[in-house]
Scaffold this motif. Structure first.
Motif, mmCIF file in Angstrom:
data_model
loop_
_atom_site.group_PDB
_atom_site.id
_atom_site.type_symbol
_atom_site.label_atom_id
_atom_site.label_comp_id
_atom_site.label_asym_id
_atom_site.label_seq_id
_atom_site.Cartn_x
_atom_site.Cartn_y
_atom_site.Cartn_z
ATOM 1 N N MET A 1 -25.084 63.637 79.895
ATOM 2 C CA MET A 1 -24.849 64.992 80.362
ATOM 3 C C MET A 1 -26.186 65.703 80.534
ATOM 4 S SD MET A 1 -21.467 66.575 78.541
ATOM 5 C CE MET A 1 -21.840 66.181 76.854
ATOM 6 N N PRO A 2 -26.290 66.508 81.583
ATOM 7 C CA PRO A 2 -27.547 67.223 81.804
ATOM 8 C C PRO A 2 -27.671 68.455 80.910
ATOM 9 C CG PRO A 2 -25.981 67.802 83.495
ATOM 10 C CD PRO A 2 -25.330 66.737 82.653
ATOM 11 N N TYR A 3 -28.881 68.911 80.794
ATOM 12 C CA TYR A 3 -29.164 70.170 80.109
ATOM 13 C C TYR A 3 -29.275 71.243 81.191
ATOM 14 C CZ TYR A 3 -30.208 67.366 76.031
ATOM 15 O OH TYR A 3 -30.115 66.491 74.971
ATOM 16 N N VAL A 4 -28.757 72.420 80.894
ATOM 17 C CA VAL A 4 -28.773 73.480 81.895
ATOM 18 C C VAL A 4 -29.821 74.533 81.581
ATOM 19 C CG1 VAL A 4 -26.358 73.191 82.534
ATOM 20 C CG2 VAL A 4 -26.944 74.827 80.768
ATOM 21 N N LYS A 5 -30.365 75.070 82.634
ATOM 22 C CA LYS A 5 -31.278 76.198 82.543
ATOM 23 C C LYS A 5 -30.533 77.387 83.144
ATOM 24 C CE LYS A 5 -36.059 76.770 82.805
ATOM 25 N NZ LYS A 5 -37.294 76.085 83.079
ATOM 26 N N ARG A 6 -30.552 78.512 82.437
ATOM 27 C CA ARG A 6 -29.818 79.691 82.896
ATOM 28 C C ARG A 6 -30.783 80.845 83.145
ATOM 29 N NH1 ARG A 6 -24.303 79.128 82.062
ATOM 30 N NH2 ARG A 6 -23.715 77.383 80.717
ATOM 31 N N ASN A 7 -30.383 81.745 84.053
ATOM 32 C CA ASN A 7 -31.171 82.950 84.278
ATOM 33 C C ASN A 7 -30.725 84.033 83.292
ATOM 34 O OD1 ASN A 7 -28.761 84.008 85.313
ATOM 35 N ND2 ASN A 7 -29.433 83.891 87.447
ATOM 36 N N ALA A 8 -31.262 85.232 83.417
ATOM 37 C CA ALA A 8 -30.960 86.320 82.489
ATOM 38 C C ALA A 8 -29.476 86.710 82.507
ATOM 39 C CB ALA A 8 -31.821 87.541 82.818
ATOM 40 N N GLU A 9 -28.810 86.456 83.632
ATOM 41 C CA GLU A 9 -27.381 86.780 83.743
ATOM 42 C C GLU A 9 -26.488 85.653 83.225
ATOM 43 O OE1 GLU A 9 -29.455 87.134 86.640
ATOM 44 O OE2 GLU A 9 -29.845 89.163 85.928
ATOM 45 N N GLY A 10 -27.085 84.559 82.786
ATOM 46 C CA GLY A 10 -26.319 83.435 82.267
ATOM 47 C C GLY A 10 -25.879 82.441 83.333
ATOM 48 N N GLU A 11 -26.321 82.641 84.551
ATOM 49 C CA GLU A 11 -25.957 81.752 85.651
ATOM 50 C C GLU A 11 -26.820 80.492 85.610
ATOM 51 O OE1 GLU A 11 -25.062 82.746 90.187
ATOM 52 O OE2 GLU A 11 -27.179 83.014 89.673
ATOM 53 N N VAL A 12 -26.219 79.342 85.860
ATOM 54 C CA VAL A 12 -26.957 78.072 85.896
ATOM 55 C C VAL A 12 -27.908 78.088 87.086
ATOM 56 C CG1 VAL A 12 -26.761 75.570 86.149
ATOM 57 C CG2 VAL A 12 -25.097 76.807 84.760
ATOM 58 N N VAL A 13 -29.203 77.866 86.803
ATOM 59 C CA VAL A 13 -30.214 77.859 87.863
ATOM 60 C C VAL A 13 -31.007 76.553 87.900
ATOM 61 C CG1 VAL A 13 -30.454 80.367 87.960
ATOM 62 C CG2 VAL A 13 -31.894 79.048 86.391
ATOM 63 N N GLY A 14 -30.677 75.617 87.016
ATOM 64 C CA GLY A 14 -31.365 74.345 87.017
ATOM 65 C C GLY A 14 -30.724 73.342 86.082
ATOM 66 N N LEU A 15 -30.909 72.070 86.375
ATOM 67 C CA LEU A 15 -30.411 70.971 85.546
ATOM 68 C C LEU A 15 -31.578 70.065 85.189
ATOM 69 C CD1 LEU A 15 -27.223 69.944 87.562
ATOM 70 C CD2 LEU A 15 -27.342 71.431 85.571
ATOM 71 N N LEU A 16 -31.591 69.615 83.944
ATOM 72 C CA LEU A 16 -32.657 68.733 83.470
ATOM 73 C C LEU A 16 -32.062 67.536 82.749
ATOM 74 C CD1 LEU A 16 -34.934 71.488 81.923
ATOM 75 C CD2 LEU A 16 -35.308 70.322 84.079
ATOM 76 N N ASP A 17 -32.813 66.437 82.732
ATOM 77 C CA ASP A 17 -32.395 65.240 81.997
ATOM 78 C C ASP A 17 -32.709 65.348 80.517
ATOM 79 O OD1 ASP A 17 -31.450 63.891 84.257
ATOM 80 O OD2 ASP A 17 -33.416 63.037 84.689
ATOM 81 N N TYR A 18 -33.497 66.326 80.139
ATOM 82 C CA TYR A 18 -33.960 66.447 78.756
ATOM 83 C C TYR A 18 -33.951 67.928 78.355
ATOM 84 C CZ TYR A 18 -37.975 67.554 81.634
ATOM 85 O OH TYR A 18 -38.782 68.090 82.589
ATOM 86 N N ALA A 19 -33.914 68.161 77.062
ATOM 87 C CA ALA A 19 -33.935 69.535 76.550
ATOM 88 C C ALA A 19 -35.361 70.070 76.575
ATOM 89 C CB ALA A 19 -33.392 69.569 75.130
ATOM 90 N N GLU A 20 -35.488 71.347 76.876
ATOM 91 C CA GLU A 20 -36.781 72.033 76.803
ATOM 92 C C GLU A 20 -36.499 73.503 76.561
ATOM 93 O OE1 GLU A 20 -38.102 73.358 81.250
ATOM 94 O OE2 GLU A 20 -38.717 71.368 80.649
ATOM 95 N N ASP A 21 -37.549 74.282 76.357
ATOM 96 C CA ASP A 21 -37.361 75.712 76.135
ATOM 97 C C ASP A 21 -36.546 76.313 77.269
ATOM 98 O OD1 ASP A 21 -38.695 75.787 73.764
ATOM 99 O OD2 ASP A 21 -40.599 76.486 74.614
ATOM 100 N N GLY A 22 -35.486 77.004 76.919
ATOM 101 C CA GLY A 22 -34.632 77.640 77.919
ATOM 102 C C GLY A 22 -33.627 76.702 78.538
#
Length: 106
Positions: A1-22
């Motif tokens: 499963m991918p890790y999601v990156k969200r903007n300030a509104e909580g909307e998904v703005v990116g997918l990553l293969d690994y966890a990172e800040d944000g």
């Protein structure tokens, strides 16, 4: 499963293969918000494709005008497509810039 990156509104703005800040939250690719993210990305790519086609069209014309490329250097199928686009653009004359896409005209 991918890790999601969200903007300030909580909307998904990116997918990553690994966890990172944000981007520490894992989410299923089947999740509705991931599918919405993909739909937005496909729409943005589609709009970008249309713009990129125009850039390539203009680039080929510049190369031909400068005698750096002959139309006959290109495969027959590419020649036909370019000539058809040139024909359509000449039919539109000075109002071609009003075209938004193939269906909508301002």
């Amino acid at each position: 499963m991918p890790y999601v990156k969200r903007n300030a509104e909580g909307e998904v703005v990116g997918l990553l293969d690994y966890a990172e800040d944000g981007a520490g939250e894992e989410i299923s690719l089947d999740a509705p918000e991931i599918q919405a993210f993909f739909a937005r990305a496909r729409q943005r790519l589609s709009l970008s494709d249309a713009e990129t086609i125009r850039v390539i069209d203009d680039l080929v014309n510049v190369l031909i005008d400068k005698n750096l490329l002959l139309l006959t250097d290109l495969p027959q199928s590419a020649q036909k497509k370019l000539m058809e686009r040139q024909r359509i653009r000449s039919e539109l004359g000075g109002v071609g810039y009003l075209m938004v896409d193939e269906e909508d005209i301002l």
